[in-house]
Design a protein around this motif. Structure first.
Motif, PDB file in Angstrom:
ATOM      1  N   THR A  10       0.843  -1.333   0.057  1.00 29.13           N
ATOM      2  CA  THR A  10       0.087  -0.129   0.025  1.00 29.13           C
ATOM      3  C   THR A  10       0.843   1.185   0.142  1.00 29.13           C
ATOM      4  O   THR A  10       0.370   2.358  -0.271  1.00 29.13           O
ATOM      5  CB  THR A  10      -0.947   0.256   1.199  1.00 29.13           C
ATOM      6  N   ALA A 142      -5.536  -0.982   6.806  1.00 24.40           N
ATOM      7  CA  ALA A 142      -4.981  -0.908   5.312  1.00 24.40           C
ATOM      8  C   ALA A 142      -3.645  -1.412   5.443  1.00 24.40           C
ATOM      9  O   ALA A 142      -3.312  -2.723   4.583  1.00 24.40           O
ATOM     10  CB  ALA A 142      -5.034   0.327   4.790  1.00 24.40           C
ATOM     11  N   SER A 143      -2.953  -1.136   6.199  1.00 22.36           N
ATOM     12  CA  SER A 143      -1.492  -1.502   6.161  1.00 22.36           C
ATOM     13  C   SER A 143      -1.407  -2.895   7.006  1.00 22.36           C
ATOM     14  O   SER A 143      -0.472  -3.619   6.927  1.00 22.36           O
ATOM     15  CB  SER A 143      -0.442  -0.575   7.203  1.00 22.36           C
ATOM     16  N   GLU A 189      -1.376   2.758  -4.270  1.00 20.88           N
ATOM     17  CA  GLU A 189      -2.639   3.762  -4.425  1.00 20.88           C
ATOM     18  C   GLU A 189      -2.458   4.638  -5.591  1.00 20.88           C
ATOM     19  O   GLU A 189      -1.107   4.632  -6.117  1.00 20.88           O
ATOM     20  CB  GLU A 189      -2.654   4.620  -3.026  1.00 20.88           C
ATOM     21  N   THR A 195      -4.256   5.582   1.717  1.00 19.92           N
ATOM     22  CA  THR A 195      -4.890   4.399   1.684  1.00 19.92           C
ATOM     23  C   THR A 195      -6.561   4.768   1.944  1.00 19.92           C
ATOM     24  O   THR A 195      -7.305   3.732   2.072  1.00 19.92           O
ATOM     25  CB  THR A 195      -4.522   3.661   2.898  1.00 19.92           C
ATOM     26  N   ALA A 199      -7.600   1.340  -0.744  1.00 17.61           N
ATOM     27  CA  ALA A 199      -7.694   0.505   0.397  1.00 17.61           C
ATOM     28  C   ALA A 199      -9.193   0.670   1.064  1.00 17.61           C
ATOM     29  O   ALA A 199      -9.549  -0.245   1.667  1.00 17.61           O
ATOM     30  CB  ALA A 199      -6.457   0.679   1.183  1.00 17.61           C
TER      31      ALA A 199
END
Length: 302
Positions: A10, A142-143, A189, A195, A199
């Motif tokens: 990401t 997201a990460s 992205e 994100t 995401a």
């Protein structure tokens, strides 16, 4: 401790948007749209895990549990959004599905980026709402590595609550903690590291599936109609009449009568129209079938 962002997909630069700063407006939105097209396909690869989590949620909620989303930043806000839409859509208590965000209520409206590193808060926020083993805790990051979320999942595991995770990287750290891991690989992205875009869209799609799938499993939907809708304003009262017309084939006048007779209980009204039973009889049968109108009608047809 150094965070190795270079290893997170990401956080990579997207080769297809390297020149986005020199594009005109149409080219910019087309580039964004091209990336968005990839998201549903990425989510598709995780359908088995999403279904597994839906099963866990339906089982726990049927026994008195809750769904508790926990996240930071965009992820936390998406959990709160999904939770807040369950009561008006499915007629459930606002306690049944809840969203927790690192930094508390203020973080919904104003960014508090440092809050995501507070592991202790990730635990205390769950304790403050009396997390128990009946509940399902779903961590969003997201990460896949947010400390606030990871600590919350670890605590949930320690008291035997069910745990799930939603991330946008493969083999996420929170996925290794959760009993059911959903790792949707959304890739780089459009704007590197932003994100809230791909995401965030992927997480929203997965949350839609989890809450909707769970509510369907709990009998909150008949055919594909929202039969537990709460008719609290003029628009929703009219929608409840339309639902009755679609569910039973009756006309508007009959739907209006049924809504009044059933005290705005759409499922009881459907039962009355399709079975010929009284309101009291339908409400009793609904209670015996856990409020599941589909199951009730199936039993009557036997």
């Amino acid at each position: 401790m150094k965070i190795q962002l270079d290893k997170l997909m990401t956080e990579q630069q997207n080769p297809d948007t390297m020149s986005i700063d020199r594009m005109n407006s149409y080219e910019i939105v087309k580039a964004i749209n091209n990336e968005d097209k990839k998201i549903a396909l990425a989510v598709e690869k995780e359908l088995a895990s999403i279904a597994e989590l839906v099963d866990a949620c339906a089982e726990r909620l049927s026994k008195g549990g809750r769904i508790l989303y926990t996240g930071a930043g965009t992820s936390g806000r998406l959990g709160i959004l999904d939770a807040s839409e369950c009561p008006p859509t499915y007629g459930v208590s606002d306690q049944l599905v809840q969203g927790l965000i690192a930094g508390g209520l203020e973080a919904i409206f104003k960014s508090k980026e440092n809050a995501e590193d507070d592991r202790e808060a990730g635990i205390e926020d769950l304790k403050s709402i009396n997390l128990c083993e009946k509940d399902v805790v779903i961590g969003l990051a997201a990460s896949g590595r947010t400390p606030y979320v990871a600590a919350g999942l670890e605590y949930a595991n320690s008291i035997n609550a069910y745990t799930g995770s939603i991330s946008c990287v493969k083999n996420s750290e929170i996925g290794k903690i959760a009993k059911t891991a959903i790792d949707v690989e959304t890739g780089p992205e459009v704007v590197t590291g932003s994100t809230r875009m791909k995401a965030g869209t992927a997480q929203k799609m997965v949350l839609n599936m989890i809450s909707t799938g769970t509510m369907i499993r709990l009998g909150k939907v008949f055919n594909n109609l929202m039969v537990d809708i709460q008719p609290t304003n003029a628009k929703l009262i009219e929608r409840s009449k339309r639902i009755l017309m679609l569910a039973t084939g009756c006309d508007y006048s009959r739907a209006e009568t049924l809504i009044e007779t059933s005290n705005h209980d759409v499922k009881a009204a459907i039962c009355m129209e399709l079975s010929g039973l009284s309101l009291d009889e339908c409400q009793k049968l609904l209670a015996e079938n856990g409020g599941n109108i589909s199951e009730l009608l199936h039993q009557l047809q036997k």
